[in-house]
Design a protein around this motif. Structure first.
Motif, short mmCIF file in Angstrom:
data_model
loop_
_atom_site.label_atom_id
_atom_site.label_comp_id
_atom_site.label_asym_id
_atom_site.label_seq_id
_atom_site.Cartn_x
_atom_site.Cartn_y
_atom_site.Cartn_z
N ALA A 36 0.83 -1.21 0.00
CA ALA A 36 0.00 0.00 0.00
C ALA A 36 0.86 1.26 0.00
CB ALA A 36 -0.92 0.00 1.22
N LEU A 37 1.94 1.25 0.80
CA LEU A 37 2.82 2.42 0.84
C LEU A 37 3.53 2.63 -0.50
CD1 LEU A 37 4.33 2.00 4.41
CD2 LEU A 37 2.91 3.88 3.62
N ARG A 38 3.92 1.53 -1.13
CA ARG A 38 4.56 1.65 -2.44
C ARG A 38 3.58 2.23 -3.46
NH1 ARG A 38 9.20 2.64 -4.91
NH2 ARG A 38 9.26 1.74 -7.02
N LEU A 39 2.32 1.79 -3.40
CA LEU A 39 1.31 2.31 -4.31
C LEU A 39 1.03 3.78 -4.04
CD1 LEU A 39 -1.22 -0.67 -4.38
CD2 LEU A 39 0.44 -0.02 -6.15
N ILE A 40 1.04 4.18 -2.77
CA ILE A 40 0.82 5.59 -2.43
C ILE A 40 1.97 6.44 -2.98
CG2 ILE A 40 0.82 7.21 -0.50
CD1 ILE A 40 -0.84 5.20 1.03
N ALA A 41 3.20 5.95 -2.82
CA ALA A 41 4.35 6.68 -3.36
C ALA A 41 4.23 6.83 -4.87
CB ALA A 41 5.65 5.97 -2.99
N THR A 73 10.78 10.37 -2.76
CA THR A 73 9.37 10.12 -2.45
C THR A 73 9.10 8.69 -1.99
OG1 THR A 73 8.69 11.82 -4.02
CG2 THR A 73 7.03 10.22 -3.36
N PRO A 74 9.51 7.64 -2.73
CA PRO A 74 9.20 6.27 -2.27
C PRO A 74 9.83 5.94 -0.92
CG PRO A 74 9.92 6.28 -4.57
CD PRO A 74 10.23 7.62 -4.03
N LEU A 78 7.62 5.25 2.51
CA LEU A 78 7.70 3.92 3.11
C LEU A 78 8.20 3.98 4.55
CD1 LEU A 78 7.48 0.86 2.81
CD2 LEU A 78 9.81 0.85 1.93
N SER A 79 9.29 4.71 4.78
CA SER A 79 9.87 4.74 6.13
C SER A 79 8.95 5.45 7.11
CB SER A 79 11.23 5.44 6.08
OG SER A 79 11.08 6.78 5.62
N LEU A 80 8.37 6.58 6.72
CA LEU A 80 7.51 7.32 7.63
C LEU A 80 6.14 6.67 7.76
CD1 LEU A 80 7.12 9.85 9.38
CD2 LEU A 80 6.31 11.03 7.34
N LEU A 330 15.11 6.97 12.95
CA LEU A 330 16.35 6.46 12.36
C LEU A 330 16.17 6.11 10.88
CD1 LEU A 330 17.66 4.19 15.27
CD2 LEU A 330 18.47 6.46 14.62
N VAL A 331 15.05 5.43 10.58
CA VAL A 331 14.79 5.06 9.19
C VAL A 331 14.58 6.30 8.33
CG1 VAL A 331 13.20 3.87 7.65
CG2 VAL A 331 13.86 2.81 9.81
N LEU A 332 13.85 7.29 8.85
CA LEU A 332 13.62 8.52 8.10
C LEU A 332 14.92 9.26 7.86
CD1 LEU A 332 11.63 10.50 6.84
CD2 LEU A 332 11.37 11.55 9.09
N ALA A 333 15.77 9.32 8.90
CA ALA A 333 17.06 9.98 8.73
C ALA A 333 17.90 9.27 7.67
CB ALA A 333 17.80 10.01 10.07
N GLY A 334 17.90 7.95 7.70
CA GLY A 334 18.64 7.20 6.69
C GLY A 334 18.07 7.41 5.29
N ALA A 335 16.74 7.48 5.20
CA ALA A 335 16.12 7.68 3.90
C ALA A 335 16.48 9.03 3.32
CB ALA A 335 14.60 7.56 4.03
N LEU A 336 16.46 10.05 4.16
CA LEU A 336 16.82 11.38 3.67
C LEU A 336 18.31 11.48 3.35
CD1 LEU A 336 14.64 13.55 6.07
CD2 LEU A 336 14.20 13.01 3.68
#
Length: 440
Positions: A36-41, A73-74, A78-80, A330-336
Motif C-alpha cells: 500500500a505504501l509503495r502504491l501511495i508513493a 518520495t518512495p 515507506l519509512s515514515l 532512524l529510518v527517516l534519517a537514513g532515507a533522507l
C-alpha cells in the motif's frame, strides 16, 4: 536469492510462532502495508507528473522533484508511513484501554457483591442493607449452578463452538430465573414471557453465546441442575451489557422452572455517588458480623487490581510506541541521507541560477510538507483500521476513535519529516559551489 531467503524467513516466523494464525495475520498485514505504501508513493509521483504546470517556478520545481529519477518520495513514504501507522495503532489501543477500564467502569460499577445470601435470610438481609446503607440501590436475584448437557439435540461434548462461546460448556454456569428482563439486558429476538407464565420451561440466552452454540428461537437446551436434567425451549435472545458489572447471566429461565429448587441469592449494592472508603469499610465489617455465611466482594479492590493490570499493559504499549518513534526517526534519517548528494547538486545549481537561500528552504519545506501530508493521511487511516480490528475483534471491547491523540501523532510525524528534511537542506546549502561543480 534475497526474495527466496525473505520468504523462508517469513514462513519460519509463522511456523515457529506460538499462535500461527496471529503470526500469519501479522506477516500478511505487514506485506499489505508495504504494498500500500509503495502504491501511495507511485500515486504521489504520478499525480505530480501529470499535474498541470503551475505558473510559479517554486511549485514547478516541487512537482518535478517529487517524480524525477532518484526522488526520495518512495523512501520517505515507506519509512515514515510504516512507523506512523504502527504508532497510531498503538496510541489508539492505549487510549481505548484506558478509557474502557480506568475511566468508564468505576463510575457505574456497584460497590459490593454479596454471594450466597440464603433465601431464608433474604428479608432480614434487605432490612440490614436499608438500615446500614440508606439511599443505596440493592439488587438481589436467585442463583443456581447448572451445566449445559446438550443444545438442539446435540450433546455438549459433540458441539464445536468458537472459542468465544466454548467457555460456557466447560463447567457449571451460574443461572437464574426471572419474571422481567434483567437490568443491563435487552431482548433482541423473540418475546419475553408473561409474568404469570408457569407452563413448560422457557429460557433466555445471551445472543452471542446462542449463535456460538448454533441455537435459535424454538430450539431446546438441556441443563443439569442439582443432578436433574431440565429441558427448556429458547424463547428469546438477549444483548447483555457486561461492562456495567451488574448481575447478569447467560441463561435466564422462566420463573416456574426452579420455583421449588433450593437456592441462594446473589446481590449487588451501589451507592448513588460511588460510596466512600469509610462507608464501604463500615458496611463490610457490619455485614461480616451479621451474616458470617455471606461472602462479600468489594468491587473497588477488584477494579484497582484491574486498573493496575491495565496500567502495566498500557505502559508496555507506550514503551513499544517509544521504540516505534525511535525506529521511524532512524529510518527517516537514513532515507533522507540517501538523497543528500542529489540535494547538494540541486542546491548548488539552483543557487548559481539565482535562487536565494530562503527560496530554496521554502521549496524543500513545501516538498516535505506534501510528502508528510500524504503519508500522515495513510498512517491515520491504516493505524485507525488496525486499532479497530485489534480492540473490537481481538480484545472484544467497544472501539472509540480518539481524534485528538491520533491527529497529534500524525502532526508530530509531519513536523518530524519537515525538520529532518530541512536539516539536510541546511547542510546541502552550506556547500560551496566550486568543489561541487568540479565534481559534476
Amino acid at each position: 536469492m534475497k526474495f527466496g531467503s525473505a520468504s523462508r524467513d517469513r514462513f519460519a516466523a509463522i511456523a515457529l510462532a506460538y499462535d500461527r494464525r496471529l503470526a500469519a495475520i501479522f506477516v500478511a498485514s505487514a506485506a499489505a502495508v508495504f504494498v500500500a505504501l509503495r502504491l501511495i508513493a507511485l500515486a504521489v509521483m504520478g499525480v505530480a507528473r501529470r499535474a498541470p504546470r503551475p505558473r510559479s517556478s517554486l511549485f514547478r520545481l516541487i512537482l518535478a522533484d517529487l517524480h524525477r529519477p532518484g526522488a526520495v518520495t518512495p523512501v520517505v513514504v515507506l519509512s515514515l508511513g510504516l512507523g506512523l501507522a504502527l504508532l497510531v495503532t498503538l496510541t489508539l489501543i492505549d487510549g481505548n484501554l484506558r478509557q474502557q477500564f480506568t475511566a468508564g467502569l468505576p463510575e457505574r460499577a456497584p460497590s459490593f457483591y454479596f454471594l450466597d445470601v440464603q433465601a431464608s435470610d433474604a428479608a432480614q438481609f434487605d432490612r440490614f442493607i436499608a438500615q446500614h446503607a440508606p439511599g443505596a440501590t440493592l439488587e438481589r436475584v436467585p442463583m443456581l449452578r447448572g451445566r449445559i448437557v446438550s443444545a438442539h439435540g446435540v450433546a455438549a461434548q459433540d458441539l464445536r463452538p468458537p472459542a468465544s462461546a466454548a467457555w460456557v460448556l466447560q463447567s457449571d454456569r451460574g443461572i437464574t430465573f426471572a419474571r422481567e428482563v434483567p437490568p443491563g439486558s435487552r431482548v433482541v429476538a423473540g418475546q419475553w414471557w408473561d409474568e404469570s407464565h408457569e407452563d413448560a420451561p422457557l429460557v433466555s440466552i445471551e445472543k452471542k453465546i446462542a449463535e456460538g452454540l448454533g441455537l435459535k428461537l424454538g430450539d431446546t437446551i438441556v441443563v443439569n441442575v442439582l443432578g436433574r436434567n431440565i429441558t427448556a425451549t429458547v424463547a428469546n435472545l438477549r444483548a447483555v451489557d457486561w461492562e456495567t458489572l451488574g448481575i447478569n447471566f447467560v441463561l435466564v429461565f422462566s420463573p416456574g422452572t426452579f420455583r421449588a429448587a433450593p437456592h441462594a441469592d446473589i446481590a449487588t449494592l451501589t451507592y448513588p455517588a460511588g460510596g466512600t472508603n469509610e462507608q464501604e469499610i463500615k458496611l463490610l465489617k457490619a455485614a461480616a458480623e451479621a451474616f458470617p455465611t455471606v461472602t462479600l466482594v468489594r468491587v473497588k479492590e477488584v477494579l484497582q487490581a484491574i486498573a493496575k493490570l491495565v496500567l502495566d499493559l498500557t505502559t508496555a504499549i507506550r514503551g513499544a510506541s517509544g521504540l516505534t518513534v525511535i525506529s521511524a526517526v532512524l529510518v527517516l534519517a537514513g532515507a533522507l541521507a540517501t538523497g543528500h548528494r542529489n540535494r547538494v547538486y540541486d542546491a548548488v545549481v539552483l543557487r548559481m541560477l539565482g535562487a536565494t537561500r530562503g527560496r530554496l528552504l521554502g521549496f524543500y519545506a513545501l516538498e516535505y510538507v506534501m510528502l508528510g501530508l500524504a503519508t500522515a493521511l495513510f498512517g491515520l487511516l491504516a493505524g485507525s483500521l488496525a486499532a479497530f480490528l485489534v480492540v473490537s475483534k481481538v480484545m472484544e471491547i467497544a472501539f472509540v476513535w480518539l481524534p485528538g491523540p491520533a491527529i497529534l501523532v500524525a502532526l508530530a510525524a509531519l513536523a518530524l519529516t519537515v525538520v529532518f528534511g530541512l536539516v539536510g537542506t541546511f547542510t546541502a546549502l552550506s556547500h560551496k559551489p566550486g568543489p561541487v561543480l568540479r565534481n559534476l
